[in-house]
Design a protein around this motif. Structure first.
Motif, PDB file in Angstrom:
ATOM      1  N   ASP A  56       0.782  -1.276  -0.018  1.00 26.08           N
ATOM      2  CA  ASP A  56      -0.114  -0.136   0.150  1.00 26.08           C
ATOM      3  C   ASP A  56       0.962   1.413  -0.049  1.00 26.08           C
ATOM      4  O   ASP A  56       0.639   2.176  -0.719  1.00 26.08           O
ATOM      5  N   MET A  57       1.848   1.144   0.669  1.00 25.48           N
ATOM      6  CA  MET A  57       2.817   2.328   0.727  1.00 25.48           C
ATOM      7  C   MET A  57       3.462   2.565  -0.586  1.00 25.48           C
ATOM      8  O   MET A  57       3.612   3.598  -0.846  1.00 25.48           O
ATOM      9  N   ASP A  58       4.079   1.322  -1.111  1.00 22.87           N
ATOM     10  CA  ASP A  58       4.568   1.333  -2.382  1.00 22.87           C
ATOM     11  C   ASP A  58       3.517   1.967  -3.485  1.00 22.87           C
ATOM     12  O   ASP A  58       4.128   3.107  -4.392  1.00 22.87           O
ATOM     13  N   ARG A  59       2.446   1.847  -3.519  1.00 23.02           N
ATOM     14  CA  ARG A  59       1.211   2.285  -4.421  1.00 23.02           C
ATOM     15  C   ARG A  59       1.143   3.976  -4.046  1.00 23.02           C
ATOM     16  O   ARG A  59       1.031   5.001  -4.954  1.00 23.02           O
ATOM     17  N   LYS A  60       1.147   4.562  -2.796  1.00 25.58           N
ATOM     18  CA  LYS A  60       1.133   5.794  -2.250  1.00 25.58           C
ATOM     19  C   LYS A  60       2.552   6.499  -2.812  1.00 25.58           C
ATOM     20  O   LYS A  60       2.275   7.620  -3.431  1.00 25.58           O
ATOM     21  N   ILE A  61       3.647   5.840  -2.774  1.00 22.56           N
ATOM     22  CA  ILE A  61       4.911   6.422  -3.197  1.00 22.56           C
ATOM     23  C   ILE A  61       4.901   6.788  -4.421  1.00 22.56           C
ATOM     24  O   ILE A  61       5.237   7.928  -5.115  1.00 22.56           O
ATOM     25  N   ALA A  62       4.558   5.513  -5.448  1.00 19.94           N
ATOM     26  CA  ALA A  62       4.392   5.701  -6.857  1.00 19.94           C
ATOM     27  C   ALA A  62       3.599   6.803  -7.222  1.00 19.94           C
ATOM     28  O   ALA A  62       3.701   7.491  -8.133  1.00 19.94           O
ATOM     29  N   ALA A  63       2.338   6.740  -6.535  1.00 22.34           N
ATOM     30  CA  ALA A  63       1.270   7.835  -7.021  1.00 22.34           C
ATOM     31  C   ALA A  63       1.943   9.269  -6.872  1.00 22.34           C
ATOM     32  O   ALA A  63       1.846  10.118  -7.556  1.00 22.34           O
ATOM     33  N   ALA A  64       2.689   9.334  -5.753  1.00 21.38           N
ATOM     34  CA  ALA A  64       3.338  10.562  -5.407  1.00 21.38           C
ATOM     35  C   ALA A  64       4.374  10.926  -6.514  1.00 21.38           C
ATOM     36  O   ALA A  64       4.369  12.175  -6.976  1.00 21.38           O
ATOM     37  N   PHE A  65       5.270  10.047  -6.755  1.00 20.59           N
ATOM     38  CA  PHE A  65       6.325  10.281  -7.812  1.00 20.59           C
ATOM     39  C   PHE A  65       5.389  10.784  -9.218  1.00 20.59           C
ATOM     40  O   PHE A  65       6.246  11.298  -9.864  1.00 20.59           O
ATOM     41  N   ALA A  66       4.221  10.183  -9.342  1.00 19.53           N
ATOM     42  CA  ALA A  66       3.642  10.334 -10.596  1.00 19.53           C
ATOM     43  C   ALA A  66       3.413  11.957 -10.618  1.00 19.53           C
ATOM     44  O   ALA A  66       3.215  12.434 -11.874  1.00 19.53           O
ATOM     45  N   GLN A  67       3.499  12.445  -9.423  1.00 15.53           N
ATOM     46  CA  GLN A  67       3.221  14.118  -9.693  1.00 15.53           C
ATOM     47  C   GLN A  67       4.198  15.086 -10.085  1.00 15.53           C
ATOM     48  O   GLN A  67       4.084  16.044 -10.458  1.00 15.53           O
ATOM     49  N   ILE A  68       5.376  14.296 -10.033  1.00 18.46           N
ATOM     50  CA  ILE A  68       6.599  15.101 -10.637  1.00 18.46           C
ATOM     51  C   ILE A  68       6.744  15.038 -12.098  1.00 18.46           C
ATOM     52  O   ILE A  68       6.702  14.119 -12.671  1.00 18.46           O
ATOM     53  N   THR A  69       6.574  16.266 -12.538  1.00 16.73           N
ATOM     54  CA  THR A  69       6.581  16.440 -14.177  1.00 16.73           C
ATOM     55  C   THR A  69       7.825  16.750 -14.765  1.00 16.73           C
ATOM     56  O   THR A  69       7.853  16.702 -16.287  1.00 16.73           O
ATOM     57  N   GLU A  70       8.767  17.228 -14.119  1.00 14.34           N
ATOM     58  CA  GLU A  70      10.005  17.414 -14.802  1.00 14.34           C
ATOM     59  C   GLU A  70      11.171  17.192 -13.978  1.00 14.34           C
ATOM     60  O   GLU A  70      11.044  16.674 -12.748  1.00 14.34           O
ATOM     61  N   PHE A  71      12.352  16.771 -14.534  1.00 20.13           N
ATOM     62  CA  PHE A  71      13.498  16.161 -13.776  1.00 20.13           C
ATOM     63  C   PHE A  71      14.661  16.709 -14.479  1.00 20.13           C
ATOM     64  O   PHE A  71      14.759  16.344 -15.741  1.00 20.13           O
ATOM     65  N   ASP A  72      15.576  17.182 -13.767  1.00 18.87           N
ATOM     66  CA  ASP A  72      17.009  17.678 -14.327  1.00 18.87           C
ATOM     67  C   ASP A  72      18.025  17.056 -13.362  1.00 18.87           C
ATOM     68  O   ASP A  72      18.142  17.308 -12.497  1.00 18.87           O
ATOM     69  N   GLU A  73      18.482  16.131 -14.298  1.00 21.02           N
ATOM     70  CA  GLU A  73      19.768  15.423 -13.656  1.00 21.02           C
ATOM     71  C   GLU A  73      20.638  15.961 -12.720  1.00 21.02           C
ATOM     72  O   GLU A  73      21.102  15.660 -11.819  1.00 21.02           O
TER      73      GLU A  73
END
Length: 156
Positions: A56-73
């Protein structure tokens, strides 16, 4: 890194802290606020190895990560400035207080990071301060158009 992105990293840390309060330290908190991408990955790995993360936590964490729309290495490995760390902390406390991760959580973090009051945002959006208060507290839902306009005004 944007306020919205760092807010999500704080939120993720809060999810983990709620589930395993004794497994994370003040040092973990500080390190994640300063270097959220690298340290959040370290904390998630640590929690998995300790078997503290449930499906369940994995799903919550994945859903939160899905909110990140940009990533700069390159940006991901830099220490974040204090004003962004404040957005991380707002995300953390939102999770700890059981608030759902929503676009308005990110909008509220960006508003506060800019030093704007609810009244200032309301004026920019041509709505009342009471409306902004209700949307931010979750007692009223904003339309998709209002959410998009608020993001545009705040640069989220």
């Amino acid at each position: 890194m944007t306020h919205a992105t760092i807010f999500v990293y704080g939120y993720i840390f809060g999810i983990i802290k709620q589930a395993a309060p004794d497994a994370l330290t003040a040092n973990d908190f500080e390190r994640c606020a300063m270097s959220p991408t690298t340290e959040t990955a370290r904390v998630i790995s640590k929690m998995h190895s300790m078997r503290k993360i449930t499906p369940d936590m994995d799903r919550k964490i994945a859903a939160a990560f899905a909110q990140i729309t940009e990533f700069d290495e390159q940006d991901a490995h830099r220490l974040q400035p204090v004003e962004l760390q404040g957005s991380w902390q707002r995300g953390y406390y939102a999770a700890i207080n059981g608030q759902p991760l929503s676009a308005w959580g990110e909008i509220t973090a960006a508003r506060k990071a800019k030093g704007w009051s609810q009244a200032q945002l309301a004026e920019a959006l041509d709505v009342s301060q009471a409306y902004i208060s209700a949307v931010e507290s979750g007692t009223r839902n904003a339309t998709a158009e209002m959410t998009a306009k608020a993001k545009e005004v705040l640069g989220v």
